[in-house]
Write a protein that holds these residues in place. Structure first.
Motif, PDB file in Angstrom:
ATOM      1  N   LEU A   1       1.209  -1.056   0.207  1.00  0.00           N
ATOM      2  CA  LEU A   1       0.569   0.130   0.200  1.00  0.00           C
ATOM      3  C   LEU A   1       0.585   1.456   0.464  1.00  0.00           C
ATOM      4  O   LEU A   1       0.917   2.077  -1.261  1.00  0.00           O
ATOM      5  CB  LEU A   1      -0.786   0.244   1.192  1.00  0.00           C
ATOM      6  N   PRO A   2       1.592   1.831   1.155  1.00  0.00           N
ATOM      7  CA  PRO A   2       2.589   2.535   1.322  1.00  0.00           C
ATOM      8  C   PRO A   2       3.304   3.365   0.508  1.00  0.00           C
ATOM      9  O   PRO A   2       3.609   4.415  -0.354  1.00  0.00           O
ATOM     10  CB  PRO A   2       3.154   2.516   2.363  1.00  0.00           C
ATOM     11  N   MET A  14       2.156   5.147  -3.113  1.00  0.00           N
ATOM     12  CA  MET A  14       2.469   6.976  -3.097  1.00  0.00           C
ATOM     13  C   MET A  14       3.679   7.659  -3.492  1.00  0.00           C
ATOM     14  O   MET A  14       4.624   6.876  -3.173  1.00  0.00           O
ATOM     15  CB  MET A  14       1.582   7.583  -1.684  1.00  0.00           C
ATOM     16  N   THR A  18      -5.744   9.123   7.720  1.00  0.00           N
ATOM     17  CA  THR A  18      -6.092   9.056   6.661  1.00  0.00           C
ATOM     18  C   THR A  18      -6.087  10.815   6.014  1.00  0.00           C
ATOM     19  O   THR A  18      -5.070  11.269   5.031  1.00  0.00           O
ATOM     20  CB  THR A  18      -7.405   8.835   5.996  1.00  0.00           C
ATOM     21  N   LYS A  50      -2.138  11.956   6.336  1.00  0.00           N
ATOM     22  CA  LYS A  50      -1.531  11.146   5.461  1.00  0.00           C
ATOM     23  C   LYS A  50      -0.727  10.095   6.386  1.00  0.00           C
ATOM     24  O   LYS A  50       0.318  10.290   6.444  1.00  0.00           O
ATOM     25  CB  LYS A  50      -1.102  12.256   4.104  1.00  0.00           C
ATOM     26  N   TYR A  57       0.972   7.731   7.306  1.00  0.00           N
ATOM     27  CA  TYR A  57       0.854   6.302   6.582  1.00  0.00           C
ATOM     28  C   TYR A  57       1.126   4.689   7.765  1.00  0.00           C
ATOM     29  O   TYR A  57       0.720   3.821   7.553  1.00  0.00           O
ATOM     30  CB  TYR A  57       1.683   6.140   5.606  1.00  0.00           C
ATOM     31  N   GLN A 116      -1.284   2.069   7.966  1.00  0.00           N
ATOM     32  CA  GLN A 116      -1.292   0.360   7.860  1.00  0.00           C
ATOM     33  C   GLN A 116      -1.709  -0.642   9.198  1.00  0.00           C
ATOM     34  O   GLN A 116      -2.182  -1.185   8.530  1.00  0.00           O
ATOM     35  CB  GLN A 116       0.335   0.102   7.233  1.00  0.00           C
TER      36      GLN A 116
END
Lengths: 357, 336, 274, 269
Positions: free
Chosen positions: A56-57, A60, A315, A318, A320, A324
């Motif tokens: 996921l991260p 970005m 969120t 931000k 992360y 997570q």
């Protein structure tokens, strides 16, 4: 949300001819085969969730840590490195190496630090929020399942009576988004009627403790969100159970029970509902993820200090590592709930104890 | 000649034989839509059709631009100029709701199309294959079912600075196919062992025909139901995400309106004209979709339909379907 | 002649749908104590409706539209089944008339051990029995039908089709009823198992002296096991006579058709129609 | 003359938790066109496995199936040619026809697949097939299976099996799901067709009486093995194997019952 009935589980055994009946040998009281199969599945799901979490991260752009470090100078270089490792920002390493490091950190219980919460460990931040979510969402879900299932059994049994009218009503309620129902509830019961507090888990100025006053506060604050979740999710269970009942009521053993002169109450609960609840538990297990996903938004509506609100705050900021961590913890909780549902199923359905399909 | 008391021949299509191609096409079409041919499904389709039209003609229907600010008319309750009142900036709520329909419909259908295609492919393949291939596809499906979707979507959406609706629809579709796949797999597995599929195999029909012509037609109702279910789920997810604010608030949909309403305290100030309409629209479209699915459900499983209706019909005749004892109705009516 | 157990007079059952279906029309018959009455006919002829209708087991839209069913109890009391209320009917069932059902596969509750399902009967009909007595009675029943008491805790899916049908027979026997209605009890079973079960039913009947109504479409089987046979068609009994006379001298055309539908195992080859 | 040889065929299944199960054990027989073989056995005896191997829905674990001396090809045109020669009638007429398709579709498919007749002749050929199974073409051709009675459906299934003009027919319990009074009609139809076309028929059943009346030879199968085979009357009237004797003794036989019981009726129960 679909009105489609979950199909009864199809036995995927080996077919030996069309008319052949397969012999059944002994059985053990504990359904080991069933449980080990499920265990393998959960391990796989856990792995999949963790791996998704890993990637996921890495999707970005930009280095969140650098941004953060530029604002906060009192971070130790070790903490910054650990953060980078978790977030996949230590780009000098290969992806595989990053993945290994990530696992190593996870196994040590290290989910990184939360940028939003003054660099406190994510595990600590989550462990403060988790009990509230488990308490609220868990309680509401179980209550909703119980009421829906029992109600559905009665509605199915008394088909054609006025109770049939419950089905469209509960279905209507379940097509409304949770959050809107919650907002309406606040507008009506908190703002206009003043029966319940507007949000939060307990009154301002209270500290969590085991006192009657505090518990009273928690119940007072929790009633509205819990009731909203129950009302909004009741419909699915009721419809599912009612449909299953209609199927089961046509089975021979229900007719036999009546021929045996069993009182209606006994036929309903011991014969019909007892069988109809099995697919219901299976769909409960599979729907937990869906429900929990929907209910975390409720925490935002009610400013409830659970992991859902944590996720939404993270969120927006931000953060992360926190995102997570929350995702991982939510997935884990769903898996645990699934395992509990599976164990319940295994003990309620003797056919899972079969050693041979 | 053979006689069978159980089946009464239907009114004969044979006496008035229409040219063949017409018959075939008509029966095909007829059977393809048979699942929608009941009152519940039709009501649902009509409501859904209304929203689709609103979405298509939003520009014509909306009295104002959804973002037209009118500083002289803030927080106005419904009036002749603003049927559903105005927002904190004096925007027309009705126009916002009308324009918001578009995003909801587009995302709902797009996500459902994506999800249904995946569900059909994975579900039917997993159902037709045997052994470890089938098992692993099934495990994959269950993983997607068990992993909580909404948190994942929230995280993924937050990775984009300004996610276009297409991306939102794609993410919703990619996370929402599992339930359909599961149902389709189970049904395919039971179809695969039916004699008519075995007969087609024994006749040497190629695999694509077995799946396409023998199995798919019998799966249509389930596919439709799974499509409708995914539309519902996608709409709920979209409005939820918009409400949270994960989706940029400048493209209007009903969730966005609620986001603004909530942020501006409409719920605390009883500005019901602002927060009730979008919510009711979501509920209305949800009800429409559930009605369609009820209809399909009852078509797939006639027992469900007959249960309630039959019971009520019986009641009119003085019978109770729940009675475990057969009613006695003698001509003399001396007892009951 | 043996005395009567059940007197059925002008019994009619209608399915009250549009248009109403008369499934059983004016059936009159007398069931004698201790006999085996075979009820034969094709699917949809009303034989099952008749048998279920006797103890008012049919669900709406079925309605008993006429006639009477009188049960002559061992105690000398006559019970008019049509006049019983729901609670009386519930007590009457299984105690006086029990049933062995068609699909042994689905007739047992799949989630309860068979012992519990046997005990259920005692719990409801013999509330005076203690838990231990119930358990012992259930065990004894399983011994009687040669399933064995060690199977008390088994679940239906762990038993073969034949075993399940024996459990059903044990259950039907539990309250020592005076009449047992058997609805295609052996149709789903293999011939060898079927023969064994029939032998067992015969033995139990000698031991406990109940009367049997045996429903099947398998006329050759019925001819072997019944004292009297009723042939049903379209809701009516077209012929009722002793098995031997049905075999040697059938009167009704339909009886003859039915008889000729079964090729004979050992008779002349190729001559199928008598 | 078409000859099908089933040569020392063994089929084992591995069942989870129970190891290997032998469904067929060294089974050998020969079916010739114009001949009807009755395959008799109880459930689990392996009769259905034989049918599935013959239609190539399964492959044998060992042994060989040969048509006119040639082993059956596993795939491709050879397999298609084999399947065109051998067709199957399934047990359940309610399940063997696709509820979605018309009767016409069911009969046209094999005609098209095996290019039996030119496209223009399809309609005529479908009608001819329906007439051959004693159905009125106009009354059924555009119906769906659920609009027909069980007997009519089974006739359609037989017509479908005959469409590709096979030489051999496998009928797996073709009448056990039908009403008693129409069973003989369907069996007689099969027998007539077999005689008229010189078909080889494998009649799979658990019913000794019909097996005797409709077959030239009978094979008795028990737990995957052939225990007895021979001319039909020999096997049924003078069984040699103890298992066959058991089967015969267990089958209802009113003739013998009334002959021996003479007067003392009801003695069997």
């Amino acid at each position: 949300m679909t009105a489609v009935q979950p199909q009864p589980p199809v036995q995927d055994g080996v077919e030996v001819g069309t008319t052949a009946t397969t012999a059944v040998k002994g059985h053990s009281r504990v359904p080991w085969r069933f449980l080990t199969g499920r265990a393998a599945f959960y391990l796989f799901t856990l792995w999949a969730a963790i791996t998704i979490n890993f990637f996921l991260p890495r999707m970005m752009k930009g280095d969140a840590v650098d941004q953060y470090l530029s604002r906060n100078r009192n971070v130790s270089p070790e903490a910054a490195d650990a953060l980078r490792a978790l977030l996949g920002l230590d780009t000098d390493k290969s992806l595989l190496q990053q993945y290994v490091d990530y696992w190593a950190l996870l196994l040590r219980g290290d989910l990184g630090v939360s940028l939003l919460h003054g660099l406190r460990p994510v595990t600590e931040v989550i462990s403060q929020a988790l009990p509230w979510t488990v308490g609220l969402v868990g309680f509401a879900t179980v209550v909703s399942f119980a009421i829906g299932t029992i109600g559905g059994a009665v509605v199915g049994w008394r088909r054609g009576s006025r109770l049939d009218g419950l089905i469209p009503v509960t279905t209507f309620l379940s097509t409304i988004p949770y959050f809107w129902l919650g907002l309406l509830a606040i507008a009506l019961f908190s703002v206009n009627l003043g029966w319940f507090p507007i949000g939060k888990a307990y009154g301002v100025g209270m500290t969590p403790q085991w006192s009657a006053e505090f518990i009273g506060q928690v119940i007072h604050h929790g009633t509205l969100p819990a009731a909203t979740i129950v009302i909004a999710s009741l419909g699915g269970w009721m419809l599912g159970m009612r449909n299953m009942m209609l199927t089961v009521l046509d089975e021979d053993y229900v007719m036999v029970a009546q021929a045996k002169g069993m009182p209606n109450r006994r036929v309903l609960w011991r014969y019909a509902a007892r069988n109809a609840v099995l697919p219901q538990i299976q769909s409960f297990a599979l729907s937990i993820g869906f429900i929990v996903g929907g209910t975390i938004v409720m925490e935002m509506v009610f400013s409830y200090p659970g992991v859902g609100k944590l996720l939404l705050d993270a969120t927006n900021a931000k953060d992360y590592a926190l995102m997570q961590g929350v995702f991982l913890v939510i997935t884990l909780s769903v898996l645990v709930a699934n395992i509990l549902a599976d164990v319940a199923y295994a003990f309620l359905d003797p056919r899972t104890r079969q050693t041979e399909a | 000649m053979t006689t069978d008391l159980r089946t009464q021949p239907a009114p004969a299509p044979t006496t008035q034989r229409v040219p063949r191609p017409t018959t075939t096409v008509r029966t095909r079409l007829g059977s393809a839509f048979a699942m929608f041919r009941n009152r519940k499904s039709i009501t649902g389709l009509v409501i859904l059709g209304f929203f689709v039209l609103v979405a298509a003609f939003a520009d014509v229907l909306a009295p104002y631009s959804p973002t037209q600010v009118d500083n002289t008319a803030r927080f106005q309750p419904p009036s002749a100029e603003h049927w559903l009142g105005t927002t904190h900036l004096g925007e027309d709520v009705l126009s916002q709701v009308i324009h918001g329909t578009r995003g909801v419909i587009v995302v709902g259908f797009l996500a459902a199309i994506i999800a249904t295609v995946i569900a059909v492919v994975i579900g039917v393949i997993a159902g037709y294959l045997r052994g470890w291939r089938s098992e692993s596809l099934s495990a994959l499906t269950n993983v997607f079912l068990v992993i909580p979707g909404l948190p994942l979507i929230i995280i993924v959406a937050s990775l984009f600075d300004d996610p276009p609706l297409i991306v939102i629809a794609a993410v919703l579709g990619l996370t929402g196919w599992a339930w359909g796949a599961r149902v389709l797999r189970a049904q395919t597995m039971s179809l695969r062992n039916r004699d008519f599929v075995q007969a087609a195999r024994a006749n040497g029909e190629p695999l694509r025909r077995i799946i396409g012509m023998e199995m798919l037609p019998n799966l249509m109702a389930l596919i439709a139901a799974s499509f409708v279910g995914t539309v519902t789920a996608a709409i709920l997810a979209l409005t939820t995400l918009s409400y949270i604010g994960v989706i940029p608030v400048n493209t209007y949909n009903w969730g966005t309106i609620l986001n603004w309403a909530s942020a501006q305290g409409a719920f605390r100030q009883n500005q019901w004209w602002w927060f009730l309409p979008p919510g009711l629209c979501i509920a209305a479209i949800g009800v429409a979709l559930s009605l369609i699915n009820f209809g399909i459900d009852e078509y797939v499983n006639p027992r469900l339909r007959s249960a309630g209706e039959r019971a009520r019909a019986m009641k009119k005749r003085g019978l109770d379907v729940n009675d475990a004892v057969t009613a006695v109705r003698t001509t003399t009516k001396d007892d009951a | 002649m043996r005395d009567a157990l059940l007197t059925v007079r002008d019994f009619s059952v209608t399915y009250d749908v549009d248009p109403p279906v008369e499934a059983v029309k004016d059936v009159t018959l007398e069931l004698r104590r201790g006999e085996i009455l075979g009820l034969a006919g094709e699917s949809g002829c009303g034989k099952t409706t008749l048998a279920y209708g006797l103890q008012r087991l049919l669900k709406a839209p079925a309605v008993i539209t006429g006639g009477s069913v009188v049960f002559h109890d061992r105690s000398g009391e006559d019970v008019d089944v049509a006049r019983l209320d729901a609670e009386q009917m519930r007590r009457f069932r299984w105690d006086k008339i029990s049933m062995v059902f068609q699909g042994a596969m689905n007739a047992l509750n799949p989630v309860a051990p068979i012992g519990a399902q046997l005990e259920d009967v005692f719990e409801v009909h013999r509330p005076g029995m203690s838990r231990a007595e119930r358990r012992e009675a259930a065990a004894e029943l399983l011994d009687i039908v040669k399933v064995g008491r060690q199977r008390l805790r088994s679940f239906p899916h762990e038993l073969s089709g034949g075993m399940r049908q024996r459990v059903m027979i044990a259950m039907a026997l539990a309250l020592r009823p005076q009449l047992m209605v058997m609805d295609e009890p052996t149709t789903a079973l293999d011939v060898l198992v079927q023969r064994e079960i029939l032998r067992q039913i015969s033995q139990l009947r000698h031991e406990f002296g109940f009367t049997v109504v045996f429903i099947t479409h398998d006329l050759p089987l019925l001819l072997e096991i019944s004292d009297r046979i009723a042939i049903m068609r379209a809701g009516e009994i077209v012929e009722l006579d002793t098995a031997e006379r049905i075999w040697t001298n059938p009167q009704d055309e339909y009886t003859k058709t039915l008889l000729s539908s079964f090729p004979r195992l050992t008779g002349d080859r190729g001559v199928v129609v008598r | 003359m078409t000859v099908l040889e089933f040569d020392r065929v063994t089929k084992t299944y591995s069942v989870r938790g129970a190891g290997q199960i032998k469904a067929l054990d060294d089974v050998t027989f020969t079916l010739r066109s114009g001949q009807t073989i009755g395959l008799v056995g109880q459930s689990g005896s392996g009769k259905s496995t034989i049918a599935r191997i013959l239609t190539q829905l399964e492959t044998p674990t060992s042994g060989q199936v040969r048509l006119d001396g040639q082993p059956i090809p596993r795939h491709g045109a050879g397999l298609r040619a084999y399947r065109q020669q051998l067709r199957m009638v399934f047990q359940d007429p309610f399940a063997s026809l696709n509820p979605y398709h018309s009767i016409r579709y069911h009969l046209e498919r094999p005609l098209r697949l095996d290019a039996v007749v030119p496209k223009a002749g399809l309609d005529d050929e479908v009608r001819r097939l329906l007439e051959r199974v004693r159905l009125e073409p106009d009354a059924v051709i555009d119906r769906r299976p659920h609009e027909l009675s069980g007997g009519q459906r089974q006739r359609v299934a037989i017509a479908r099996a005959l469409a590709s003009r096979p030489r051999l027919l496998v009928a797996d319990e073709p009448v056990s799901m039908l009403d008693v009074s129409i069973r003989l009609g369907v069996l007689n139809l099969l027998a007539d067709l077999g005689r008229e076309e010189g078909l080889g028929v494998l009649y799979i059943t658990h019913d000794l009486a019909t097996a005797r009346h409709f077959s030239d030879e009978i094979i008795v199968l028990n737990q995957g093995r052939i225990v007895e085979s021979g001319p039909a009357d020999d096997v049924i009237l003078r069984p040699q194997d103890p298992y066959t004797r058991q089967l015969r003794a267990a089958s209802p036989d009113p003739e013998k019952h009334f002959a021996s019981a003479s007067g003392a009726h009801g003695g069997a129960l």
